[in-house]
Design a protein around this motif. Structure first.
Motif, PDB file in Angstrom:
ATOM      1  N   ASP A   1      52.452 -22.173  75.572  1.00  0.00           N
ATOM      2  CA  ASP A   1      52.879 -20.907  74.970  1.00  0.00           C
ATOM      3  C   ASP A   1      52.811 -19.768  75.988  1.00  0.00           C
ATOM      4  O   ASP A   1      53.692 -18.896  76.019  1.00  0.00           O
ATOM      5  N   LEU A   2      51.778 -19.829  76.817  1.00  0.00           N
ATOM      6  CA  LEU A   2      51.625 -18.782  77.817  1.00  0.00           C
ATOM      7  C   LEU A   2      52.745 -18.841  78.843  1.00  0.00           C
ATOM      8  O   LEU A   2      53.251 -17.804  79.287  1.00  0.00           O
ATOM      9  N   GLU A   3      53.154 -20.060  79.234  1.00  0.00           N
ATOM     10  CA  GLU A   3      54.232 -20.182  80.221  1.00  0.00           C
ATOM     11  C   GLU A   3      55.538 -19.624  79.673  1.00  0.00           C
ATOM     12  O   GLU A   3      56.263 -18.905  80.371  1.00  0.00           O
ATOM     13  N   ARG A   4      55.855 -19.965  78.374  1.00  0.00           N
ATOM     14  CA  ARG A   4      57.071 -19.424  77.771  1.00  0.00           C
ATOM     15  C   ARG A   4      56.993 -17.895  77.652  1.00  0.00           C
ATOM     16  O   ARG A   4      57.965 -17.181  77.913  1.00  0.00           O
ATOM     17  N   GLY A   5      55.837 -17.415  77.256  1.00  0.00           N
ATOM     18  CA  GLY A   5      55.674 -15.959  77.128  1.00  0.00           C
ATOM     19  C   GLY A   5      55.784 -15.249  78.461  1.00  0.00           C
ATOM     20  O   GLY A   5      56.447 -14.194  78.591  1.00  0.00           O
ATOM     21  N   VAL A   6      55.163 -15.837  79.504  1.00  0.00           N
ATOM     22  CA  VAL A   6      55.230 -15.230  80.832  1.00  0.00           C
ATOM     23  C   VAL A   6      56.666 -15.208  81.328  1.00  0.00           C
ATOM     24  O   VAL A   6      57.148 -14.214  81.881  1.00  0.00           O
ATOM     25  N   SER A   7      57.389 -16.304  81.116  1.00  0.00           N
ATOM     26  CA  SER A   7      58.777 -16.372  81.566  1.00  0.00           C
ATOM     27  C   SER A   7      59.644 -15.357  80.827  1.00  0.00           C
ATOM     28  O   SER A   7      60.502 -14.698  81.428  1.00  0.00           O
ATOM     29  N   SER A   8      59.383 -15.226  79.494  1.00  0.00           N
ATOM     30  CA  SER A   8      60.171 -14.269  78.704  1.00  0.00           C
ATOM     31  C   SER A   8      59.958 -12.834  79.185  1.00  0.00           C
ATOM     32  O   SER A   8      60.921 -12.079  79.369  1.00  0.00           O
ATOM     33  N   VAL A   9      58.700 -12.475  79.399  1.00  0.00           N
ATOM     34  CA  VAL A   9      58.394 -11.109  79.848  1.00  0.00           C
ATOM     35  C   VAL A   9      58.985 -10.861  81.230  1.00  0.00           C
ATOM     36  O   VAL A   9      59.610  -9.819  81.486  1.00  0.00           O
ATOM     37  N   THR A  10      58.831 -11.844  82.121  1.00  0.00           N
ATOM     38  CA  THR A  10      59.319 -11.666  83.488  1.00  0.00           C
ATOM     39  C   THR A  10      60.836 -11.534  83.514  1.00  0.00           C
ATOM     40  O   THR A  10      61.392 -10.667  84.221  1.00  0.00           O
TER      41      THR A  10
ATOM     42  N   CYS B   1      60.352  -0.282  76.069  1.00  0.00           N
ATOM     43  CA  CYS B   1      59.488  -1.139  76.890  1.00  0.00           C
ATOM     44  C   CYS B   1      58.135  -1.401  76.242  1.00  0.00           C
ATOM     45  O   CYS B   1      57.383  -2.270  76.724  1.00  0.00           O
ATOM     46  N   ARG B   2      57.794  -0.689  75.174  1.00  0.00           N
ATOM     47  CA  ARG B   2      56.450  -0.824  74.606  1.00  0.00           C
ATOM     48  C   ARG B   2      56.190  -2.223  74.054  1.00  0.00           C
ATOM     49  O   ARG B   2      55.097  -2.778  74.213  1.00  0.00           O
ATOM     50  N   GLU B   3      57.182  -2.800  73.385  1.00  0.00           N
ATOM     51  CA  GLU B   3      56.996  -4.142  72.830  1.00  0.00           C
ATOM     52  C   GLU B   3      56.728  -5.143  73.945  1.00  0.00           C
ATOM     53  O   GLU B   3      55.829  -6.005  73.825  1.00  0.00           O
TER      54      GLU B   3
ATOM     55  N   GLY C   1      53.325  -4.642  75.259  1.00  0.00           N
ATOM     56  CA  GLY C   1      52.322  -5.225  74.382  1.00  0.00           C
ATOM     57  C   GLY C   1      52.214  -6.723  74.573  1.00  0.00           C
ATOM     58  O   GLY C   1      51.107  -7.281  74.619  1.00  0.00           O
ATOM     59  N   ARG C   2      53.393  -7.416  74.664  1.00  0.00           N
ATOM     60  CA  ARG C   2      53.401  -8.861  74.914  1.00  0.00           C
ATOM     61  C   ARG C   2      52.781  -9.180  76.265  1.00  0.00           C
ATOM     62  O   ARG C   2      52.016 -10.146  76.393  1.00  0.00           O
ATOM     63  N   TYR C   3      53.096  -8.391  77.243  1.00  0.00           N
ATOM     64  CA  TYR C   3      52.545  -8.581  78.595  1.00  0.00           C
ATOM     65  C   TYR C   3      51.022  -8.428  78.570  1.00  0.00           C
ATOM     66  O   TYR C   3      50.290  -9.254  79.122  1.00  0.00           O
ATOM     67  N   ALA C   4      50.537  -7.399  77.878  1.00  0.00           N
ATOM     68  CA  ALA C   4      49.094  -7.182  77.801  1.00  0.00           C
ATOM     69  C   ALA C   4      48.417  -8.324  77.059  1.00  0.00           C
ATOM     70  O   ALA C   4      47.316  -8.774  77.439  1.00  0.00           O
TER      71      ALA C   4
ATOM     72  N   GLN D   1      52.559 -18.068  88.001  1.00  0.00           N
ATOM     73  CA  GLN D   1      53.473 -17.349  87.119  1.00  0.00           C
ATOM     74  C   GLN D   1      52.835 -16.056  86.577  1.00  0.00           C
ATOM     75  O   GLN D   1      53.499 -15.037  86.451  1.00  0.00           O
ATOM     76  N   ARG D   2      51.561 -16.227  86.236  1.00  0.00           N
ATOM     77  CA  ARG D   2      50.840 -15.054  85.722  1.00  0.00           C
ATOM     78  C   ARG D   2      50.772 -13.957  86.767  1.00  0.00           C
ATOM     79  O   ARG D   2      51.022 -12.770  86.491  1.00  0.00           O
ATOM     80  N   ASP D   3      50.470 -14.325  88.013  1.00  0.00           N
ATOM     81  CA  ASP D   3      50.406 -13.334  89.085  1.00  0.00           C
ATOM     82  C   ASP D   3      51.767 -12.695  89.331  1.00  0.00           C
ATOM     83  O   ASP D   3      51.863 -11.482  89.563  1.00  0.00           O
ATOM     84  N   PHE D   4      52.794 -13.542  89.254  1.00  0.00           N
ATOM     85  CA  PHE D   4      54.135 -13.004  89.462  1.00  0.00           C
ATOM     86  C   PHE D   4      54.518 -12.042  88.335  1.00  0.00           C
ATOM     87  O   PHE D   4      55.079 -10.956  88.565  1.00  0.00           O
ATOM     88  N   MET D   5      54.210 -12.450  87.071  1.00  0.00           N
ATOM     89  CA  MET D   5      54.484 -11.565  85.941  1.00  0.00           C
ATOM     90  C   MET D   5      53.698 -10.256  86.077  1.00  0.00           C
ATOM     91  O   MET D   5      54.230  -9.163  85.813  1.00  0.00           O
TER      92      MET D   5
END
Length: 682
Positions: free
Chosen positions: A278-287, A325-327, A330-333, A354-358
């Motif tokens: 889930d974290l990988e998908r979320g990180v990719s989405s935010v990035t 950008c707030r949403e 929030g997802r990024y945080a 990925q986390r560091d890149f995001m």
């Protein structure tokens, strides 16, 4: 005596208070700071030790750059022997060494009568310059010399010592704080995050860091306040001290950033991974969103406005972007929180990368977004200040400078005060405007980078030129406005002085009239004897002197007001009337006062002569009676001598009676004169 380094004011407080040597803050014509030495009458070991400590301390408070440019040693030897002066010069130059560019020795005028040097001998570099006090200004301007050396520079030695002690106390605290922060930073860098969090020491380190950061904020604020309190100083030692304090402040801020970064790094090291997929998908989405739509949206915004309304509109548009950008933020945080909460041994390298890149992408984008926000806020504030400055200068100029030109004497001082307050407010507003304009230009000149750290081609040249043109226009307006204000202030000051002078002159007229009334009421009596009349005459003469001083005081004020009226081209009619009233009051008083003084003098003469005549008549009568009784028992020859003496006494009596008759007539005339009033009111 060995040279002692790092001397403090508290170490040599008694030596400083002796004022054997001091730094008055002045400079010579080449801008080199002065060190003044007051040569003592004798140069014993105690005095030598004091002078050594003072010279070492004074050279330590200047920066190396200042010392390389050279120091000027002013030796005040007007009240000392030449051998003592020579010892002081030799000791001081040896201690300072090559840093002394010039030694100026002030000798008394009599010193030059004993000099046998050839008048053609030229001065060589490194040799002392011998001058009298009146010639000192050839090398140092009067404005750079303290009052002790016939200058007009204000210098308070006690306040200087207090300031130095305050500066050194602050420097000691700041250096101690830097040392503690360096120690804490080094210890934080060596910590193992996970084991440290599992132990009980983290709380102590946190408390230590919090306490140090709180102390750092306090010392930073104290340093800024200290620098601000000395910002108007022009003395080289103060300027060098301010430079040193700035270095301390920079060092504390760097250490503060190092500690904060160390804490952030340690907290990141303490985080562990959780749900990997889930974290990988979320990180990719935010990035992807940051590098795609968000970056494109921000690239389309590259204007800063040209006035208040345009800058406000751009800021509202930017706030809409921030809301979008707030949403994502929030997802990024949330993702960062979850990733950082995972144990370190369970965090995969891919997710970590990925986390560091995001994190890098989001932080870079947030920094760019925040930079854009700061640019718009600065732009909006700048244009508001420009608008406010131009509006307020126009308002002040119309109301206080170009308003009603009729001279209202009683309101001139109030208007002057209002004008000065307005000028102070406008000067502060102009300084703030220039500061914001320069800040905006600096921000616009900095390169812009996208979320990946690549430079974005954004051309702000036109905006920078626009800001520069506005600053130039503001400066030109300020110069014109200040010139007009100074002319108006000068006129108002002269009008206020006219009002004050003429009001005081009116008061002088009132005082003369009051003195005249007091004269008629309390100074009309004539004494009954010489002593009483003499006392009245002295009191009356003192009263006359008071009135004369009042008249002269009023005359000087009226003349001063007349000169100012001529300077301001104001009608002299009221001033002439005032001067006429002053002269009339003085003539009236002087006429009556002189009449009363004449009466007192004549009465004193009358009483003195009458007393003398009575005494002489009594003496004649007693002498005749004594001669008559003595002649009854004497022979014929003795009686003949007695008769001869009596005939002489009778001749003297006739002469005395003539004088008595003259005094009687004088008394009758005086009595008639005293019945007449001193002053007849019309």
């Amino acid at each position: 005596m060995p040279i002692i380094k790092n001397l403090k004011a508290t170490d040599i407080l008694e030596d400083l208070e002796s004022k054997l040597a001091y730094v008055p803050g002045g400079r010579d014509h080449d801008g080199r700071p002065l060190i003044v030495i007051s040569v003592p009458p004798e140069f014993d070991s105690t005095t030598k030790s004091k002078l050594e400590s003072l010279i070492i301390y004074f050279t330590s408070i200047f920066s190396e750059e200042t010392k390389e440019n050279g120091l000027v040693l002013v030796v005040d030897a007007r009240r000392s022997a030449w051998r003592v002066t020579r010892s002081c010069i030799r000791l001081s130059t040896n201690l300072i060494g090559s840093k002394v560019i010039c030694v100026i020795v002030i000798r008394p005028d009599g010193f030059w009568d004993k000099r046998v040097d050839s008048c053609t001998k030229s001065h060589k570099d490194g040799e002392p310059i011998y001058v009298t006090l009146t010639r000192l200004h050839v090398y140092v301007d009067f404005s750079q010399l303290p009052y002790e050396l016939a200058g007009n520079k204000a210098y308070n030695h006690v306040e200087w010592i207090k300031k130095r002690m305050k500066i050194e106390d602050y420097s000691r605290d700041a250096l101690e704080l830097v040392s503690k922060m360096t120690n804490l930073h080094q210890r934080l860098n060596t910590l193992d995050g996970i084991r440290m969090m599992q132990s009980n020491d983290v709380e102590s380190y946190w408390e230590m860091g919090t306490e140090l950061l709180s102390t750092a904020r306090h010392i930073l604020q104290s340093g800024r306040n200290l620098v601000s309190s000395m910002s108007r100083e022009s003395s080289k030692d103060i300027l060098d001290t301010i430079q040193g304090i700035h270095k301390l402040l920079d060092s504390i801020e760097l250490k503060q950033m190092d500690i904060e970064n160390s804490w952030a790094e340690m907290e990141r090291n303490l985080d562990t991974a959780r749900v990997i997929q889930d974290l990988e998908r979320g990180v990719s989405s935010v990035t992807d969103w940051i590098l795609g739509p968000a970056d494109t949206m921000l690239n389309s915004c590259c204007q800063v406005g040209f006035d208040v309304s345009s800058s406000e509109e751009l800021r509202r548009q930017h706030e809409k972007i921030e809301l979008q950008c707030r949403e994502t933020y929030g997802r990024y945080a949330e993702l960062l929180h979850k990733i950082d909460s995972l144990p370190k041994n369970r965090l995969p390298e891919d997710l970590k990368s990925q986390r560091d890149f995001m994190d890098f992408v989001c932080r870079s984008f947030a920094s760019r977004l925040e930079r854009r926000r700061n640019v718009l806020i600065t732009s909006q504030r700048f244009f508001r200040l420009v608008s406010e400055y131009f509006d307020r200068t126009s308002e002040v100029f119309e109301q206080l400078v170009m308003g009603n030109r009729n001279y209202n004497f009683s309101q001139a001082s109030i208007k002057l005060l209002t004008l000065e307050r307005s000028q102070t407010i406008l000067d502060s507003l102009e300084r703030e405007l220039v500061k914001e304009g320069e800040k905006l230009s600096d921000i616009l000149s900095m390169p812009v980078k996208d979320a990946l750290g690549r430079e974005v081609c954004v051309n702000y040249n036109e905006d920078i030129i626009n800001v520069k043109d506005i600053l130039d226009a503001t400066n030109a307006r300020k110069n014109i406005f200040n010139d007009s204000m100074e002319l108006q202030k000068l006129s108002l000051k002269q009008i206020a002085l006219i009002y004050m002078y003429e009001s005081d002159a009116e008061q002088a007229v009132k005082w003369l009239n009051d003195l005249f009334n007091v004269l008629l009421q309390n100074h009309m009596e004539i004494g009954c004897n010489v002593k009483e009349i003499q006392s009245q005459k002295e009191e009356h003469q003192s009263f006359q002197e008071t009135a004369k001083g009042t008249y002269e005081y009023g005359g000087q004020l009226a003349n001063g007001a007349r000169v100012l009226r001529l300077s301001c081209r104001i009608s002299l009619e009221s001033n002439a009337n005032l001067f006429s009233k002053l002269r009339q009051a003085w003539r009236q008083f002087r006429s009556v006062s002189q009449e009363q003084l004449t009466r007192l003098r004549v009465c004193a003469v009358f009483h003195r002569n009458v007393e003398d005549h009575c005494t002489e008549l009594q003496n004649l009568a007693e002498t005749v009676t004594a001669l008559y009784h003595s002649a009854q028992d004497e022979d014929v020859a003795a009686k003949a001598r007695v008769k001869e003496s009596i005939r002489d006494i009778l001749d003297n009596r006739e002469k005395l009676l003539l004088e008595v008759g003259r005094m009687v007539r004088l008394g009758r005339l005086l009595k008639t004169r005293l019945k007449e009033p001193l002053y007849r009111r019309l």
